[in-house]
Design a protein around this motif. Structure first.
Motif, PDB file in Angstrom:
ATOM      1  N   GLN A  61      31.112 136.117   1.276  1.00 35.60           N
ATOM      2  CA  GLN A  61      31.629 137.276   0.824  1.00 35.60           C
ATOM      3  C   GLN A  61      32.888 137.959   0.101  1.00 35.60           C
ATOM      4  OE1 GLN A  61      29.483 139.773   1.743  1.00 35.60           O
ATOM      5  NE2 GLN A  61      30.338 140.916   0.435  1.00 35.60           N
ATOM      6  N   LYS A  62      34.031 136.825   0.225  1.00 31.79           N
ATOM      7  CA  LYS A  62      35.081 137.553  -0.646  1.00 31.79           C
ATOM      8  C   LYS A  62      34.842 137.504  -2.050  1.00 31.79           C
ATOM      9  CE  LYS A  62      38.214 137.053   2.263  1.00 31.79           C
ATOM     10  NZ  LYS A  62      39.620 137.105   3.347  1.00 31.79           N
ATOM     11  N   PHE A  63      33.482 135.347  -2.324  1.00 36.03           N
ATOM     12  CA  PHE A  63      33.575 135.981  -3.478  1.00 36.03           C
ATOM     13  C   PHE A  63      32.642 136.731  -4.077  1.00 36.03           C
ATOM     14  CE2 PHE A  63      34.120 130.805  -2.487  1.00 36.03           C
ATOM     15  CZ  PHE A  63      35.304 131.035  -3.216  1.00 36.03           C
ATOM     16  N   TYR A  64      31.523 136.867  -3.618  1.00 29.99           N
ATOM     17  CA  TYR A  64      30.791 138.681  -3.844  1.00 29.99           C
ATOM     18  C   TYR A  64      31.758 139.760  -3.954  1.00 29.99           C
ATOM     19  CZ  TYR A  64      27.409 135.640  -2.309  1.00 29.99           C
ATOM     20  OH  TYR A  64      26.414 134.240  -2.686  1.00 29.99           O
ATOM     21  N   ASP A  65      32.879 139.996  -3.584  1.00 31.65           N
ATOM     22  CA  ASP A  65      33.753 141.016  -3.569  1.00 31.65           C
ATOM     23  C   ASP A  65      34.153 140.636  -4.626  1.00 31.65           C
ATOM     24  OD1 ASP A  65      32.488 141.844  -0.868  1.00 31.65           O
ATOM     25  OD2 ASP A  65      34.756 141.113   0.235  1.00 31.65           O
TER      26      ASP A  65
END
Length: 157
Positions: A61-65
């Motif tokens: 999710q941090k990559f997507y963020d």
């Protein structure tokens, strides 16, 4: 070995979907997308299963963020093995991609001959690809797991 600023070679990959095995090209997977691609020597192997894939799953999710459109996990395994491995690790939205004959790994200069262990495999690496062009490339030395970790890639974004 592929270099920063170079275009990924056009090859075919396989993945398992609800409709069976589908073949996709480099262009279909990377065109117009910001992609984190990480490759492992083998699905269900010790470091890959204990650390590499779980680290990406935990931080996906941090990559997507940070603006990543897609995360791809690649190995020189077949689509069925990659799908089972992704399910075993609750890979979520991570695309589990098979480079079955190692054509991509060879084309980018990151294939490795592991002899009796498994034959042709991929080296362990992670890269950021923007619209098919390599923007970051982190290649681990054989039998190492340092620079391709999810935390390292995330810090480079």
């Amino acid at each position: 070995m592929i270099q920063l600023g170079e275009q990924l070679p056009e090859v075919q990959f396989q993945r398992l979907t609800d409709n069976g095995v589908v073949t996709q090209t480099t262009a279909e997977l990377f065109k117009g997308e910001k992609v984190v691609l990480f490759a492992v020597p083998g699905a269900f192997t010790p470091t890959c299963s204990a650390a590499h894939l779980p680290g990406v799953v935990e931080l996906q999710q941090k990559f997507y963020d940070k603006g990543v459109d897609r995360i791809i996990c690649l190995s020189v395994n077949d689509a069925y093995v990659m799908d089972a491995w992704g399910k075993a690790h609750n890979a979520g939205d991570i695309l589990m991609l098979a480079d079955g004959a190692g054509k991509f790994s060879q084309a980018i200069g990151l294939a490795a001959d592991t002899g009796d262990f498994g034959g042709l495999r991929s080296r362990r690496y992670a890269m950021l690809v923007d619209d098919g062009v390599v923007k970051q490339l982190q290649v681990d030395e054989p039998k190492q797991f340092e620079v391709s970790k999810a935390e390292v890639m995330l810090a480079l974004l």
